[in-house]
Design a protein around this motif. Structure first.
Motif, short mmCIF file in Angstrom:
data_model
loop_
_atom_site.label_atom_id
_atom_site.label_comp_id
_atom_site.label_asym_id
_atom_site.label_seq_id
_atom_site.Cartn_x
_atom_site.Cartn_y
_atom_site.Cartn_z
N ARG A 5 0.76 -1.23 -0.05
CA ARG A 5 -0.07 -0.11 -0.08
C ARG A 5 0.88 1.36 0.13
NH1 ARG A 5 -4.61 2.85 -1.02
NH2 ARG A 5 -5.18 4.23 0.55
N LEU A 6 1.91 1.15 0.76
CA LEU A 6 2.79 2.23 0.95
C LEU A 6 3.64 2.80 -0.40
CD1 LEU A 6 4.31 4.32 2.77
CD2 LEU A 6 6.09 2.47 3.12
N LYS A 7 4.11 1.26 -1.01
CA LYS A 7 4.56 1.67 -2.35
C LYS A 7 3.87 2.27 -3.54
CE LYS A 7 8.54 -1.77 -1.54
NZ LYS A 7 8.88 -3.03 -2.07
N GLN A 11 4.39 5.47 -5.58
CA GLN A 11 4.43 5.52 -6.96
C GLN A 11 3.52 6.44 -7.77
OE1 GLN A 11 4.22 1.25 -7.77
NE2 GLN A 11 6.30 0.81 -7.11
N GLU A 12 2.17 6.39 -7.10
CA GLU A 12 1.20 7.21 -7.79
C GLU A 12 1.18 8.67 -7.35
OE1 GLU A 12 -0.85 5.96 -10.17
OE2 GLU A 12 0.38 4.30 -9.93
N LYS A 13 2.14 8.97 -6.53
CA LYS A 13 2.38 10.31 -6.04
C LYS A 13 1.03 10.83 -5.41
CE LYS A 13 5.88 11.73 -9.18
NZ LYS A 13 6.55 12.45 -10.10
N LYS A 14 0.38 9.85 -4.59
CA LYS A 14 -0.73 10.37 -4.01
C LYS A 14 -0.53 10.68 -2.42
CE LYS A 14 -4.16 7.51 -6.52
NZ LYS A 14 -5.11 6.57 -6.42
N TYR A 15 0.39 11.73 -2.47
CA TYR A 15 1.13 12.23 -1.04
C TYR A 15 0.08 12.83 0.17
CZ TYR A 15 5.28 11.97 -3.84
OH TYR A 15 6.39 11.39 -4.55
N VAL A 16 -1.02 13.29 -0.37
CA VAL A 16 -2.06 13.86 0.52
C VAL A 16 -2.73 12.42 1.31
CG1 VAL A 16 -4.46 14.99 0.84
CG2 VAL A 16 -2.47 15.81 -0.97
N THR A 17 -2.96 11.52 0.29
CA THR A 17 -3.65 10.36 1.02
C THR A 17 -2.39 9.51 2.04
OG1 THR A 17 -4.90 9.90 -0.99
CG2 THR A 17 -4.71 8.11 0.57
N LEU A 44 11.92 11.96 2.13
CA LEU A 44 10.77 12.50 1.41
C LEU A 44 9.42 12.27 2.37
CD1 LEU A 44 9.30 14.04 -1.08
CD2 LEU A 44 8.92 11.49 -2.00
N ILE A 45 9.41 11.12 2.77
CA ILE A 45 8.03 10.93 3.72
C ILE A 45 8.12 11.76 4.88
CG2 ILE A 45 6.48 9.23 4.55
CD1 ILE A 45 7.26 7.29 2.42
N PHE A 46 9.20 11.48 5.54
CA PHE A 46 9.75 12.35 6.76
C PHE A 46 9.14 13.77 6.60
CE2 PHE A 46 12.71 14.20 9.97
CZ PHE A 46 12.19 13.39 11.13
N ARG A 47 9.65 14.35 5.68
CA ARG A 47 9.20 15.78 5.81
C ARG A 47 7.94 16.06 5.47
NH1 ARG A 47 14.79 16.96 2.12
NH2 ARG A 47 16.03 18.17 3.63
N MET A 48 7.06 15.12 4.92
CA MET A 48 5.44 15.39 4.66
C MET A 48 4.88 15.39 6.16
SD MET A 48 5.09 12.85 1.60
CE MET A 48 3.45 12.61 2.38
#
Length: 445
Positions: A5-7, A11-17, A44-48
């Motif tokens: 699910r994370l990958k 990959q789909e750049k669904k960063y909000v979700t 990248l995720i840590f900064r979000m």
């Protein structure tokens, strides 16, 4: 959230979700997820993450992941992490980091914090002072309950725990404790002096962390105050920190019992050379000490030449003796670690193990006699020799197995050393001496 699910979300750049789902998770789980990713994706995720969650996640990263993150984040990001981390977590990080990373962390710490960190780093390793935190709620006995609750509301957000508050005088000397529950249910006009508990259990800054762990286990505390030589409150140790200590001490005991030098490296992260280094020293010691058993066999070579069949029973006697000794030593070592067995109990322990050895030895001896005599077709005299030796070996092994850990404790050596391979080597030598002595006597060799 599973890895697939994370990958998919990355990959789909669904960063909000992705951010929304991570924000709903526990920081420990988030840290575990990010540990499995390559450092750039993890960053990248840590900064979000929200700032508060990012700090909590950072505290649960491995040392290697923390080092990598510190090397990649901006000075502004690092400054926020340093400012928001609990003090004990910051000290733990600094203790593990290389000098260049430590310098970068201290650069963003306040002057007061830098001074405190340097003071903490001077405490002996594995001492109470090295694992305590300064983030506790302190009260004065002249305060009313109402004033105390207001004080907790103002300062409690930045403290590691508010469930237990510590009452100190103007010189920071610990005078008592009061629980948050007692504060909430007490009359607002009562003073802290009226409701505080003066019978305080505490440890000193230089007490060993194993002593601290035993106090936590004995009393079931959530936090424990730490005082200096003059009984001034210096910090507290919380249950989450002491759980790490218990894990560390248990791991070290297992390593020593398996004849390995203790190491804090994770198995999969450690190199094969590092793991080999921690094992080979003890194996060399045990291998060289095993020459003692060879010397004993050579000394009684005449006995073996006269009655060759005696040789067939040597492995059985040595194995049984070693196993018997290991059983006793393991139980006593565990008892010492839990505080159930103390040095003053040595007489009781030896007497108990001796009686157990008599029962076990007789049971094994009877079964062994019939097995050797009827199934192996060996004569009565040799069957009795082997059986009698087995009985004596079991008794000696169990007594030796309970005595050696207590001797180690008396000499301030970790009792775990007196387990497994080492005690087996000692018992093997004793078994052979007993075996050949009894054989020489009964068979008139």
């Amino acid at each position: 959230m599973d890895e697939r699910r994370l990958k998919y979300l990355i990959q789909e750049k669904k960063y909000v979700t992705l951010k929304k789902e991570l924000e709903e998770m526990n920081e420990v789980d988030v840290a575990e997820i990010l540990e499995d990713l390559d450092i750039h994706t993890a960053l990248l995720i840590f900064r979000m993450l929200s700032k508060d969650l990012a700090v909590d996640v950072f505290a649960h990263f491995s040392v290697e992941q923390q080092r990598d993150i510190i090397g990649l984040v901006t000075d502004k990001e690092l400054k926020h992490i340093v400012e928001e981390l609990f003090f004990d977590d910051m000290v733990d990080i600094i203790e593990e980091m290389p000098a260049n990373v430590v310098k970068k962390i201290l650069l963003h710490a306040k002057e007061e914090e830098r001074n405190l960190i340097n003071e903490f780093l001077r405490y002996p390793i594995d001492s109470a002072g090295s694992i305590m935190t300064i983030e506790y709620v302190d009260l004065k006995k002249a305060m009313t309950v109402k004033e105390a609750l207001e004080h907790i509301k103002k300062t409690g957000l930045n403290k590691e725990t508010v469930y237990t508050c510590y009452v100190t005088d103007k010189n920071r000397k610990l005078e008592g404790i009061v629980s948050l529950r007692k504060l909430v249910i007490s009359d607002e006009e009562k003073t802290i002096e009226d409701i505080m508990d003066r019978d305080v259990i505490y440890v000193h800054t230089h007490d060993d962390q194993e002593t601290v762990a035993s106090i936590f286990k004995r009393y079931g505390f959530l936090a424990l105050p730490v005082v200096d030589k003059e009984d001034r409150l210096t910090g507290i140790i919380t249950v989450d920190d002491i759980m790490d200590v218990i894990d560390q001490e248990t791991t070290e005991d297992f390593q020593r019992m398996a004849a390995m030098s203790p190491t804090e490296e994770k198995y999969l992260d450690a190199s094969i050379f590092s793991l080999a280094k921690h094992r080979i020293i003890w194996l060399l010691v045990l291998m060289i000490s095993a020459t003692l058993t060879g010397g004993i066999i050579m000394k009684y070579e005449k006995v073996l030449e006269t009655v060759v069949v005696l040789t067939a029973f040597i492995p059985m006697l040595m194995d049984t003796g070693g196993n018997s000794g290991s059983q006793s030593s393991t139980l006593i070592i565990r008892g010492i670690a839990l505080g159930e067995v103390e040095l003053k109990d040595a007489g009781k322990v030896i007497w108990k193990e001796f009686r157990i050895a008599i029962i076990v030895g007789l049971a094994l001896a009877v079964v062994n006699f019939f097995r050797i005599y009827f199934f192996d077709g060996v004569g009565v005299l040799i069957s009795f020799t082997v059986t009698f030796t087995l009985f004596v070996t079991v008794v000696i092994s169990k007594v030796v197995g309970c005595i050696l850990p207590m001797i180690a404790k008396k000499l301030n050596i970790d009792p775990a050393i007196m387990a497994g391979p080492l005690i087996t080597t000692i018992v093997d030598a004793l078994s052979l001496v007993v075996y050949f002595s009894i054989a020489s006597w009964l068979l008139n060799i």
